[in-house]
Design an enzyme around this catalytic site. Sequence first.
Site, short mmCIF file in Angstrom:
data_model
loop_
_atom_site.label_atom_id
_atom_site.label_comp_id
_atom_site.label_asym_id
_atom_site.label_seq_id
_atom_site.Cartn_x
_atom_site.Cartn_y
_atom_site.Cartn_z
N GLY A 109 0.83 -1.20 0.00
CA GLY A 109 0.00 0.00 0.00
C GLY A 109 0.86 1.24 0.00
O GLY A 109 0.49 2.27 0.59
N GLY B 39 18.42 10.97 -4.44
CA GLY B 39 19.61 10.15 -4.29
C GLY B 39 19.36 8.78 -3.69
O GLY B 39 20.30 8.04 -3.40
N ASN C 130 0.97 -2.48 5.17
CA ASN C 130 0.15 -1.27 5.30
C ASN C 130 -1.12 -1.33 4.46
O ASN C 130 -2.10 -0.66 4.78
CB ASN C 130 0.98 -0.05 4.89
CG ASN C 130 0.17 1.20 4.75
OD1 ASN C 130 -0.38 1.73 5.72
ND2 ASN C 130 0.06 1.71 3.52
N TYR D 136 -14.00 -3.95 9.65
CA TYR D 136 -12.65 -3.40 9.81
C TYR D 136 -12.04 -3.87 11.13
O TYR D 136 -10.90 -4.35 11.18
CB TYR D 136 -12.72 -1.88 9.75
CG TYR D 136 -11.40 -1.15 9.71
CD1 TYR D 136 -10.40 -1.50 8.82
CD2 TYR D 136 -11.19 -0.04 10.54
CE1 TYR D 136 -9.21 -0.80 8.77
CE2 TYR D 136 -10.00 0.67 10.50
CZ TYR D 136 -9.02 0.29 9.61
OH TYR D 136 -7.84 0.99 9.56
N ALA E 102 -12.94 -6.43 12.97
CA ALA E 102 -12.74 -7.88 12.96
C ALA E 102 -11.45 -8.25 12.24
O ALA E 102 -10.67 -9.10 12.71
CB ALA E 102 -13.94 -8.57 12.30
N LYS F 170 -8.77 -6.31 11.70
CA LYS F 170 -7.59 -5.81 12.40
C LYS F 170 -7.34 -6.54 13.71
O LYS F 170 -6.18 -6.74 14.11
CB LYS F 170 -7.73 -4.31 12.64
CG LYS F 170 -7.64 -3.45 11.38
CD LYS F 170 -6.29 -3.58 10.70
CE LYS F 170 -6.14 -2.57 9.56
NZ LYS F 170 -4.83 -2.71 8.87
#
Length: 253
Positions: free
Chosen positions: A14, A56, A92, A158, A160, A162
């Site tokens: 992500g 760089g 992520n 969400y 559940a 996580k």
Amino acid sequence: MKIDLTGKIALVTGGTGELGRVMVRTLANCGAKVAIHYLSNRTKAEELLEEIQDDGGTAIIVQGDITKEASILNMKQQIDAELGEVDIVVANAVVQYTWTSILEQSPKDYQSQFDSCVMQSVYLAKAFIPAMQAKRSGRFIGINTECSMQNFPNQSAYVAGKRGMDGVYRVLAKEVGEFQITVNQVAPGWTISEKDRGDDAGSDEAYLQGVPLKRRGVDQEIANAVAFLASDLASFITGAFIPVTGGNVMPAI
């Protein structure tokens, strides 16, 4: 004392997202070579790649579906060939969906959260941790959320996903610790990012009432926590769930 990731290779899934892009920049600024993962936003991935190279740094872009094991293995092959073996994994990515009540939430939304929170982490571990074990060194970092502790209405799919992810990370920390691999989670609060910066962000008084620091965090503060956990400064921290929420949630002992 500074965070020095020179010689390290990092993958950020992500990586083109609102928080992911700042993690990518921050890890690169600390000296890491970064694999920028994206699902569909190739334009942003190329912009980030050019930005890092102009500064760089060294980076590549990798495309893949993090809910599919074969796709993650293909990403690994590309990273190994172009950068080398990954030292730092930052999980992520997450599938986005519309939040509603449990009674109205589609079952496919629960599946999408399980796939992108739990199974992504499992697939990434299977793909990248064996090389870390061989080197007896590595960092495995997952991006969780304050919602896991809040359990508010309309967050069920969400939360559940996580909370399931949290279980995987805690077990993984115990399984790979003997190899000096650390496994940790960063849990952002409601964070100000590029999409809402300067747009009267942080003015939600109802939310701020519960935040001891009386402000919303910013994307760089999440990236700073990730960079710290990726570094040798955090070499004796593992199994941690670290809220970056201004105190809005506080894990209890």
